[in-house]
Design an enzyme around this catalytic site. Structure first.
Site, mmCIF file in Angstrom:
data_model
loop_
_atom_site.group_PDB
_atom_site.id
_atom_site.type_symbol
_atom_site.label_atom_id
_atom_site.label_comp_id
_atom_site.label_asym_id
_atom_site.label_seq_id
_atom_site.Cartn_x
_atom_site.Cartn_y
_atom_site.Cartn_z
ATOM 1 N N ASP A 335 -7.339 21.211 27.514
ATOM 2 C CA ASP A 335 -6.817 20.688 26.252
ATOM 3 C C ASP A 335 -7.940 20.735 25.209
ATOM 4 O O ASP A 335 -9.064 20.372 25.518
ATOM 5 C CB ASP A 335 -6.396 19.225 26.492
ATOM 6 N N ARG A 337 -7.207 19.457 21.980
ATOM 7 C CA ARG A 337 -6.730 18.661 20.852
ATOM 8 C C ARG A 337 -7.719 17.579 20.461
ATOM 9 O O ARG A 337 -7.779 17.174 19.325
ATOM 10 C CB ARG A 337 -5.374 18.026 21.185
#
Ligand SMILES: [Zn+2]
Length: 423
Positions: A335, A337
């Site tokens: 990830d 983000r």
């Protein structure tokens, strides 16, 4: 329209050395906007620039194309007549804490007011935030009205299913010392890596230590407010909120491999109900959706689709126990983000308490609470809204620490949860 080939200067103007003394000073986090100073990312009067990079995020590249194609004059100055915000946001105490907001300019919607003098003096100051009003019409909300889950009140929700909103678009404005601190690295390292990983796109990152603010060429955020924007800053008013990361495949095209659109529309329904008056079956509060342009966990859609293929083609098929491993194989991480910067938009809105957070993500929850915002109830997505093929994602996430009021799947269950075949 003249070609840039005839009007552009023949020599290249490097921005990596100080342009002079004409730039307004910029003191991040100062409470008084006159002391804080405007963010000036103009490409026309470079002696006024006090930041690295330029406006419009990733769209700055399209602006360059427009100039290159001869469609846009590089000296064009925005005419901001009648563009002022429909609703005033702030100022709030969080705006004057240089560590509370580091990835957007809290004064970005108000530049025409607070920097009127500089604008009059000819400094090209552009808003990095715009606030407007809209009606949003979604099939899921119309269905909620038809099934009696939502009752039109004639003001916030019309009988047609149209919901009234105030919305704002926000461009990223990074205060580099603050961003570095959030990520636990030195500012020097952050500047150097940003320079290198963009292929050397912004030399000032390494040559102009005096410029502390960077306008990165990335997507920003859009917020949708249901009810009065002022109420967001009042912890006495119940706030229902979702922070959502972009997923074009599901959000827009209804792809069923993930829960993004069902969760988003569920949250919108919760926000509408949360903001509606009690007489209409609402909760008498306010609702907020904060939407971040971070496609495919900020890995981008190409990586995302590669991962889909890898998941579906692996031996044993698409199973929940391999969900994160497949992303890591392709992208190197699970990830990107990094929710560290996400709470800034909440602080811009003056939020101090989210009574009902419509999210199961532990990463979002941790980022919000660690930034000093209290979270009450966490609202999960109802089981009946999870598409069959998205069960893999949901089980893998719950096993990895996502919030669930139900059972957390164990290792055996994760092997059993299987997605559809590719063909
Ligand atoms: Zn998705």
């Amino acid at each position: 329209m003249s070609s840039p080939n005839t009007t552009a200067p023949r020599h290249i103007r490097l921005t990596s050395h100080s342009g002079g003394t004409g730039a307004p000073s910029l003191l991040w986090g100062a409470a008084n906007p006159a002391v804080r100073g405007p963010v000036v990312g103009t490409t026309t009067s470079r002696e006024h620039r006090n930041v690295i990079g330029t406006h419009s995020g990733s769209y700055s590249v399209y602006r360059a194309l427009a100039v290159a194609a001869g469609a846009l004059s590089r000296s064009h100055k925005a005419d901001l007549t009648n563009t002022s915000p429909t609703d005033a946001i702030g100022p709030y105490p969080q705006w004057s804490d240089p560590e509370r907001i580091v990835s957007l300019d809290p004064w970005g919607a108000m530049v025409a007011d607070v920097f009127a003098e500089e604008l009059k003096a000819g400094v090209d100051i552009r808003p990095t935030i715009a606030v407007t009003k809209a009606h949003v019409i979604l099939p899921e909300v119309i269905e909620a009205v038809q099934k009696g889950r939502l009752k039109p009140d004639g003001k916030m929700l019309l009988p047609s299913g149209a919901a009234m909103v105030t919305k704002a678009a926000i461009e990223p404005v990074w205060y580099l010392p603050g961003v570095a601190k959030r990520f636990g690295c030195t500012e020097t390292d952050l500047r150097r890596v940003l320079f290198e990983e963009t292929g050397g796109m912004y030399p000032e990152l390494v040559t102009r230590g005096d410029l502390e603010v960077f306008l990165p060429p990335i997507g920003g955020q859009t917020i949708y407010i249901f009810g009065s924007p002022r109420d967001l800053a009042n912890p006495e008013v119940e706030l229902t909120a979702r922070v959502h990361d972009e997923c074009n495949g599901s959000d827009v095209f209804g792809s069923d491999i993930c829960t993004c659109r069902p969760y988003l529309t569920h949250a919108i329904e919760e926000c509408i109900r949360g903001a509606q008056p009690r007489e209409a079956g609402g909760r008498g509060g306010v609702g907020l959706i904060a939407y971040s342009r971070k496609e495919g966990r900020a890995l981008g859609e190409v990586t995302k689709f590669l991962v889909y293929n890898a998941r579906k083609r692996q031996v044993g098929g698409d199973t929940a126990d391999q969900y994160f491993a497949r992303t890591e194989c392709v992208a190197g991480v699970q990830d990107m983000r990094f929710q560290e910067l996400m709470p800034d938009v909440l602080h811009w809105l003056g939020v101090r308490k989210i009574h009902r957070l419509v999210s199961m993500s532990n990463m979002k929850y941790d980022a919000i609470t660690q930034s000093g915002i209290e979270v009450g109830e966490r609202v999960n997505i109802p089981d009946e809204l999870i598409p069959a093929d998205a069960r893999v994602e949901m089980d893998a996430k719950m096993a990895a620490g996502y919030f669930t009021p139900g059972e957390v799947p164990d290792a055996r269950k994760l092997k059993e949860t299987k997605g559809r075949e590719l063909e």
